[in-house]
Scaffold this active site. Sequence first.
Site: not given
Length: 420
Positions: A76, A100, A112, A152, A196, A227, A354
């Site tokens: 993820k 994470k 990623k 991202d 986030t 963001n 998410s």
Amino acid sequence: MQTTVTNTETLNPFEIAQKQIDSAAALLNLPKAAVDILKRPKRVLTVNFPVKMDDGSVKVFEGYRSQHNNAIGPTKGGIRFHPDVTLDEVKALSMWMSFKCGVVGLPYGGGKGGVICDPHDFSKGELERVSRGFMEAIADIVGPETDIPAPDVYTTAQIMGWMMDTYSRLKGVNSPGVITGKPLILGGSKGRNEATARGCVYTIIEALKEMGREPAGATVAIQGFGNAGRIAANLLADLGCKVVAVSDSKGGIYNPAGLDVQAVGQLKDTASILDYGKQYHISNHDLLELEVDILIPAALENVITLANADHIKAKIVAEAANGPTTPDADKILSGKGIVVIPDILANAGGVTVSYFEWVQNLMNFYWSEEEVNDKLNVKMVSSYQAVSKLAKAYNTDLRTGAYMISLKRITEAMEARGWV
Ligand code: GLU
């Protein structure tokens, strides 16, 4: 992203991620095989895909998807569109995603993606074709049960919507669970856009609590007004903090009396935050060295390095960005008694919501914003406390504590699967 060596420290994010693993593994006595596996991604795909541009020309874009480790669950992590994307950066970012997810206890490994491009150069049509082209190029290795991308740097809910549509068309089924951070109408989660920043603020509140302080009156400087940075500025201002400085890639603004963050947001949408007033201008470099209670690097990697770590004066550094502090800088900050809330904890709110989005997609049953935020709060606060407790027990910093929790979990999964 810089990858050169300055003042004898490496700025290569892949080497940095490997060093961070070594530091935590040294305290844990992990089997060597586990560390060897974790120091590299399991699978990396490089793609080159053609896109028709508005002027009739065809441009070939290069992109990557790295899947670090899937012992705990599907991989993820987001997809970034940025001119400075490199393969080593994407590999490191996928590793940081594994750790994470581990810190906050999500049933995922890390992944990623990145495409070398500057989305500011594109028309809306070009942006859509690049987004769909990249998804088509990686479609064979992603999926709701294999690898689940998300937004991202410079990627948005709209881009996630296009990508979900492309994947669904290719597979012939509606597949909302293939990607998160989607528009609400396509199965996005309430609260995902703010997650986030909200998660980061929850960890800051915990760090302040440990210092016996309240958020009200605390001074804040934020590097990056995307963001994470922008929403963190608003949330912190709502809590009574004094946001004294913010910046974006063009430069920053600083007012020791406090900025009007709503007004700054409006300027960002209509013109440039620099239009706040020439007398307030400050460079990104100087912003990092301001004497504030809380510094939030919320842009890119390698902004706190050997070159400036000694000049950082904040009491708390909350890493909303991925990889903003180099390992050598980390040691300096720690020696100065600065509390660094590491990226893999401070910005884990995004992937946490998410995960909530993916769960809602799989159930086809959707939650209220309050429910999402409450669940996020529980995850972030308990994760912060677990990391802080472990760091104290081992007399180490929060980053090492966070890595230790993750490394242990992932290694346990690899052992249970019989990999090591
Ligand atoms: N790109 C975000 C991160 O670095 C979110 C990833 C996700 O939601 O999967 O954590």
